[in-house]
Write a protein that holds these residues in place. Structure first.
Motif, mmCIF file in Angstrom:
data_model
loop_
_atom_site.group_PDB
_atom_site.id
_atom_site.type_symbol
_atom_site.label_atom_id
_atom_site.label_comp_id
_atom_site.label_asym_id
_atom_site.label_seq_id
_atom_site.Cartn_x
_atom_site.Cartn_y
_atom_site.Cartn_z
ATOM 1 N N LYS A 29 36.420 18.049 -15.998
ATOM 2 C CA LYS A 29 35.744 18.036 -14.459
ATOM 3 C C LYS A 29 36.733 17.377 -13.653
ATOM 4 O O LYS A 29 37.174 16.145 -13.979
ATOM 5 C CB LYS A 29 34.342 17.350 -14.407
ATOM 6 N N TYR A 37 34.559 22.000 -14.299
ATOM 7 C CA TYR A 37 33.417 21.802 -13.261
ATOM 8 C C TYR A 37 34.227 21.125 -12.212
ATOM 9 O O TYR A 37 35.394 20.336 -12.344
ATOM 10 C CB TYR A 37 32.434 20.573 -13.774
ATOM 11 N N LEU A 51 33.211 18.635 -8.949
ATOM 12 C CA LEU A 51 32.136 17.681 -8.385
ATOM 13 C C LEU A 51 32.309 17.439 -6.867
ATOM 14 O O LEU A 51 33.185 16.701 -6.650
ATOM 15 C CB LEU A 51 31.874 16.550 -9.094
ATOM 16 N N VAL A 90 27.765 20.847 -7.906
ATOM 17 C CA VAL A 90 28.734 20.954 -9.007
ATOM 18 C C VAL A 90 29.111 22.372 -9.092
ATOM 19 O O VAL A 90 28.158 23.451 -9.212
ATOM 20 C CB VAL A 90 27.929 20.430 -10.408
ATOM 21 N N GLN A 96 19.081 21.354 -8.986
ATOM 22 C CA GLN A 96 18.587 20.647 -10.366
ATOM 23 C C GLN A 96 17.296 19.778 -10.040
ATOM 24 O O GLN A 96 16.898 19.178 -9.109
ATOM 25 C CB GLN A 96 19.957 19.489 -10.242
ATOM 26 N N ALA A 154 25.076 10.725 -11.473
ATOM 27 C CA ALA A 154 25.139 12.229 -11.733
ATOM 28 C C ALA A 154 26.420 12.573 -12.041
ATOM 29 O O ALA A 154 26.670 13.307 -13.055
ATOM 30 C CB ALA A 154 24.290 12.854 -10.730
ATOM 31 N N TRP A 192 27.389 14.128 -15.818
ATOM 32 C CA TRP A 192 27.381 15.844 -15.545
ATOM 33 C C TRP A 192 28.532 16.139 -16.800
ATOM 34 O O TRP A 192 29.477 15.576 -16.912
ATOM 35 C CB TRP A 192 27.605 16.366 -14.377
#
Length: 582
Positions: free
Chosen positions: A385, A432, A434, A447, A509, A528, A532
């Protein structure tokens, strides 16, 4: 405007008076209502300071809770005990009876952990003071407050019947509790009137320095990239107050109070040499010692934990009042761009009713990226990520009028997708991304899942009425603006890429905590981001105090801090001791 303040007063009798309260004491006069109507016409933004009594101020936005019949009364309550930032009640230390009295508008309870923790802290302070000087003049029959029993007081009719008036009841408990009983009676109906009356009391008080001359504030957070952007409105430091200074020699003054100057040598004698006659402690003379930091914390029956050490260090930072020290930079990072964190910034982080300013938030993301680089390589490769800081949001210009925003170039946008210095990857290899966002001062997280072509919205604020029937409306404008700029940035990294994240599948979410006051959204977003991609349910730390204090420790312990030399040696040693407790 000044005419609105003339003749306004609060006529409720003090607790020592025998006069009974009557209904009119809680009801606003015509003058009160005229003043309140005037203040209500002032918009909540930009920030407007309407009350200033000593060092305590109230802004127009904070006063809104007094104008709404069911709003929760929060941070202006004096000497409270607070349960998870949702309920206030009053604890009274009754020295004559040697007991702790509990006055709770919701009634009695068997669980008073918040109170017992506070009493333990008070006991530490009493023990610390008694080590400095013998307490001969006190009138308490016993200084072992932590051993006193708790007594729940039945408040009779003086109880709340709603879910939002605990703070108002607490104020009246403080004013009318005699130690044995309430000198006057009041009910929920009285509080309904008193809620608005309290707004008039604050606004019209003779102590209110903003009475008749409101102070309009600039929004410092959006444009506070450089410390030079901060305007000092006034110096509130009283020369008689104790000040924490950096000292090098025994003869130099550390504190100055009504009794005269206190030198480094005095501190060493009180807090070190006299602390334990059975085992004298040798200390250095280059500033406040580690033992001074830890005084009153450790006893034979209460070993020092990591949490205790963190608390004492953070309390030490919050006690700093010297202007020169507050302006000092203790944390500095240059890569990928320069960020400086001052002692004052650390105090702001530790202040519960303030959310994180942008440069601190950018630094927090940098710490996350540094921590990510230490994960097992297998975990990183499977769900790699990319952490974006707030640069992308600033470049998009969300919420700004076009004339106040200059579009960034494609190259500048693409830099937000660069690999972090502590890692080795390319953005096209990340599953991912973010992406951080901000709505009305509160942080949120988008996300982007490039594998599933999916975007997840994570928001920690309550759903507003205008979009309850269709929650996605809250994010529509943001994702449209973000998708246009993101396409430009990503296509610079991957030639020919023309996907539109606005057209991806979107999900909100669920099961995340809701921050009703919006003071801790940045800390929730950071949690978060950290969690994640891990194959388990996200579990958030809800204690804002713990999260903030741990973040300060992480900042001060940042290994690439180029300003580490500026942190006093005693604090650096304390950080080493805290790290050893992991």
């Amino acid at each position: 405007m000044e005419s609105l303040y003339v003749g306004l007063c609060h006529n409720k009798p003090k607790k020592s008076a025998a006069t009974a309260i009557v209904l009119k004491d809680y009801i606003c006069t015509q003058g009160d209502l005229a003043l309140i109507d005037f203040i209500k016409e002032i918009p909540c933004e930009p920030r407007v300071e309407v009350v200033l009594i000593d060092a305590a101020f109230v802004e127009r936005k904070s006063m809104e809770c007094l104008f709404q019949p069911n709003a929760y009364i929060g941070d202006e309550v004096f000497i409270p005990i607070n349960i998870r930032e949702t309920h206030w009640y009053l604890a009274v230390i009754h020295a004559i009876n040697m007991e702790i009295q509990v006055l709770d508008s919701l009634g009695t309870s068997q669980d008073r952990k918040d109170l017992t923790d506070s009493i333990k802290g008070l006991q530490r302070q009493i023990d610390m003071i008694s080590q400095r000087k013998e307490l001969k003049d006190h009138r308490w029959p016993d200084l072992q407050v932590a051993s006193w029993p708790l007594r729940e007081i039945d408040m009779g009719y003086a109880k709340q019947t709603d879910s939002s008036s605990c703070g108002l009841f607490l104020l009246n408990y403080i004013e009318y509790w005699t130690g044995d009983e309430l000198s006057d009676s009041f009910t929920q109906d009285d509080m309904s009137h008193f809620r608005k009356k309290m707004a008039a009391i604050l606004l019209s008080s003779d102590l209110n320095k903003r009475r008749g001359c409101l102070l309009y504030k600039n929004d410092k957070e959006v444009d506070s990239v450089s410390p030079s952007d901060v305007e000092i409105l006034e110096n509130s430091i009283d020369s008689k107050k104790r000040k924490l200074l950096h000292v090098l020699h025994d003869s130099e003054v550390v504190y100055e109070d009504e009794e005269g100057p206190i030198t480094q040598a005095d501190l060493q004698k009180w807090f070190v040499d006299d602390w334990d006659k059975r085992a004298p402690v040798k200390v250095s003379n280059d500033g406040c010692t580690n033992d001074f930091l830890m005084v009153g914390l450790s006893t034979k029956d209460m070993p020092v934990t990591k949490a205790d050490s963190i608390d004492v260090l953070c309390d030490y930072i919050m006690a700093i009042e010297d202007d020169t020290t507050l302006e000092m930079t203790w944390v500095r990072s240059f890569n990928p761009f320069k960020i400086e964190i001052s002692v004052k910034d650390l105090q702001n982080i530790l202040t519960i009713n303030q959310d994180m300013i942008l440069r601190c938030f950018d630094m927090a993301v940098r710490l996350l990226a540094n921590k990510e680089s230490r994960r097992p390589k297998g975990e990183i490769i499977n769900n790699r990520k990319h952490y974006m800081d707030m640069r992308f949001w600033r470049m998009v210009g969300f919420g700004k009028l076009p004339k106040y925003h200059q579009d960034s170039t494609a190259e500048e946008l693409a830099k937000t997708l660069d690999c972090w210095p502590s890692m080795n990857y390319y953005i096209t290899g990340c599953r991912y991304v973010l992406l951080l966002w901000k709505f009305n001062g509160c942080h949120a997280l988008f996300v982007i899942d490039h594998v599933k072509k999916h975007v997840t919205f994570i928001d920690f604020t309550p759903t507003q009425d205008w979009c309850k029937h269709m929650p996605y409306k809250r994010f529509a404008e943001a994702i449209i603006m973000a998708s246009k700029k993101y396409k430009i940035a990503y296509s610079k990294k991957r030639s020919g890429w023309a996907e539109d994240i606005f057209k991806s599948e979107h999900t909100i979410q669920t099961g995340v905590p809701i921050d009703l006051r919006g003071f801790n959204t940045s800390y929730l977003v950071l949690q978060a981001m950290s969690m994640w991609g891990i194959d388990r349910r996200m579990k958030f730390v809800g204690d804002a105090k713990i999260v903030r204090r741990n973040f300060v420790i992480d900042l001060l312990g940042y290994e690439d801090n180029s300003c580490r030399y500026a942190i006093p040696a005693n604090i650096q040693q304390r950080l080493i001791d805290i790290a050893k407790k992991d």
